[in-house]
Scaffold this active site. Sequence first.
Site, PDB file in Angstrom:
ATOM      1  N   LYS A 126       0.870  -1.186   0.000  1.00 34.37           N
ATOM      2  CA  LYS A 126       0.000   0.000   0.000  1.00 34.37           C
ATOM      3  C   LYS A 126       0.899   1.227   0.000  1.00 34.37           C
ATOM      4  O   LYS A 126       1.998   1.201   0.554  1.00 34.37           O
ATOM      5  CB  LYS A 126      -0.879   0.014   1.262  1.00 34.37           C
ATOM      6  CG  LYS A 126      -2.134   0.834   1.113  1.00 34.37           C
ATOM      7  CD  LYS A 126      -3.234   0.061   0.421  1.00 34.37           C
ATOM      8  CE  LYS A 126      -4.427   0.935   0.085  1.00 34.37           C
ATOM      9  NZ  LYS A 126      -5.535   0.146  -0.493  1.00 34.37           N
ATOM     10  N   ASP A 166      -7.188   4.052  -4.388  1.00 34.16           N
ATOM     11  CA  ASP A 166      -7.890   3.839  -3.110  1.00 34.16           C
ATOM     12  C   ASP A 166      -8.521   5.200  -2.797  1.00 34.16           C
ATOM     13  O   ASP A 166      -8.750   5.996  -3.735  1.00 34.16           O
ATOM     14  CB  ASP A 166      -6.905   3.383  -2.007  1.00 34.16           C
ATOM     15  CG  ASP A 166      -7.615   2.936  -0.727  1.00 34.16           C
ATOM     16  OD1 ASP A 166      -8.179   1.842  -0.706  1.00 34.16           O
ATOM     17  OD2 ASP A 166      -7.626   3.690   0.269  1.00 34.16           O
TER      18      ASP A 166
END
Length: 446
Positions: A126, A166
């Site tokens: 991430k 995201d």
Amino acid sequence: MSVAIDQFMSYVKGRNPGENEFHQAVEEVVESIYSVIETSPRYRSGKILERIVEPERVVIFRVPWMDDDGEVRVNRGYLVEMNSALGPFKSGLRFHPSVNLGILKFLAFEQTFKNSLTTLPMGGGKGGSDFDPKGKSDAEVMRFCQSFMAELYRHVGPNTDVLGGDIGVGGREIGFLFGMYKKLANEFTGMITGKGFNWGGSLIRPESTGYGVVYFASEMLATRKESLAGKRVLISGSGNVAQFAVEKLHEYGATVVTLSDSGGTIVDEDGIDRDKLDYVMDLKNNRRGRIREYVQQYPQARFLENARPWMVPGEVALPCATENEINEDEAQSLLDNGCICVAEGANMPCEPAAVERFLNAEILYGPGKAANAGGVAVSGLEMTQNSMRLSWTQQEVDKRLKMIMREIHSTCVKYGSHDGFINYLDGANVAGFIKVADAMLDQGLV
Ligand code: NDP
């Protein structure tokens, strides 16, 4: 066993001080998998648990950029490469003022198990920044993305780390990020997913997380001979995941009565139909407005300032905004109001005490790493299409998405059924973990 879990959690907290979301995500997984660890000498002697909570690599960097007034601004950029046992890291990017190392470590940790469940060859990672795209001009967002990529391009690529979107990173940001990567690396490759359809993106990728949550909820309901048809559904958020969940729910004949953003919740007892959804999509995606504006357009709806949707009666709840957005009281209110199914579109939206309430009440509870895996699954399909240099049709991708969600559901049932109750949380954690752990053992101490 709980003493051993407590000891392990003290070790994790000591090594990662102040990273509360990361501790929460680790504890939830460890509680599910500890019995598997205890019965496997290989996992214990290989120190799999200690290794799996340690990122393979973390990069933190300065992102300077100039705003439209000529003022210099400085943000912080991150890349957390958690685990590449199953494939290249797959690192979705989040741009939000709340971003810090602990949040990205929790998301990267979750991603590792989620990607394992999809059966596609992707590791977990991430990245992101505390940059807030809200209220910024397109030119400011572009300058920020270019500066961010000026560092990040060294660490990513189609066979090392594939980026994606995201919170706060949609089509506009993906385009700017890809453009800068292409210029710096001097190659046009699939190093990011969620690309535009005319330059390598997959059809259905924008829809996939929201559609996938609905497919998963439908599978869960079917285990109790129930369906989404005629159900009242509560949704939080009004971004990418929320919007396409509403769209798919229309097909299933459900009525969506809430949407939200960080300013509050709208409640529309008549249901958010196709026209109203088009209004929300235009408001959020083109005009970048606030959900409160919905009640000016549709005055029969109510706006609940600074409130979340969970006190409103509904049979199905799909949290699709952010982490820790359902607390214990809200979980109890959902149960008291007849909620029978919670499927997480967001990552870790339920606090641990809320999850406990759902599990004790034995309702259908689908954790994010299973229920929202459709997004990364179609990202995996985008990577496949890029490698093969071809594009599948919308029907083909949607068919594969549905099949993957159905398989993830079956896997959860296989690993999570105890005494006639399906604990999807245990099912997802155990199944996701075993695949990653076995691959780590196969690959030695790296
Ligand atoms: P978007 O940025 O498109 O939308 C996020 C929505 O959530 C907005 O309505 C936003 O409101 C709201 N929100 C964000 N932070 C908060 C907060 N702190 N409090 C209240 N509301 C908040 O993001 P996505 O729809 O892409 O992502 C939503 C969730 O789904 C996240 O948890 C993400 O990790 C998860 N997810 C997303 C995937 C994807 O493919 N996009 C895949 C799998 C999971 P506001 O505009 O006011 O900030």
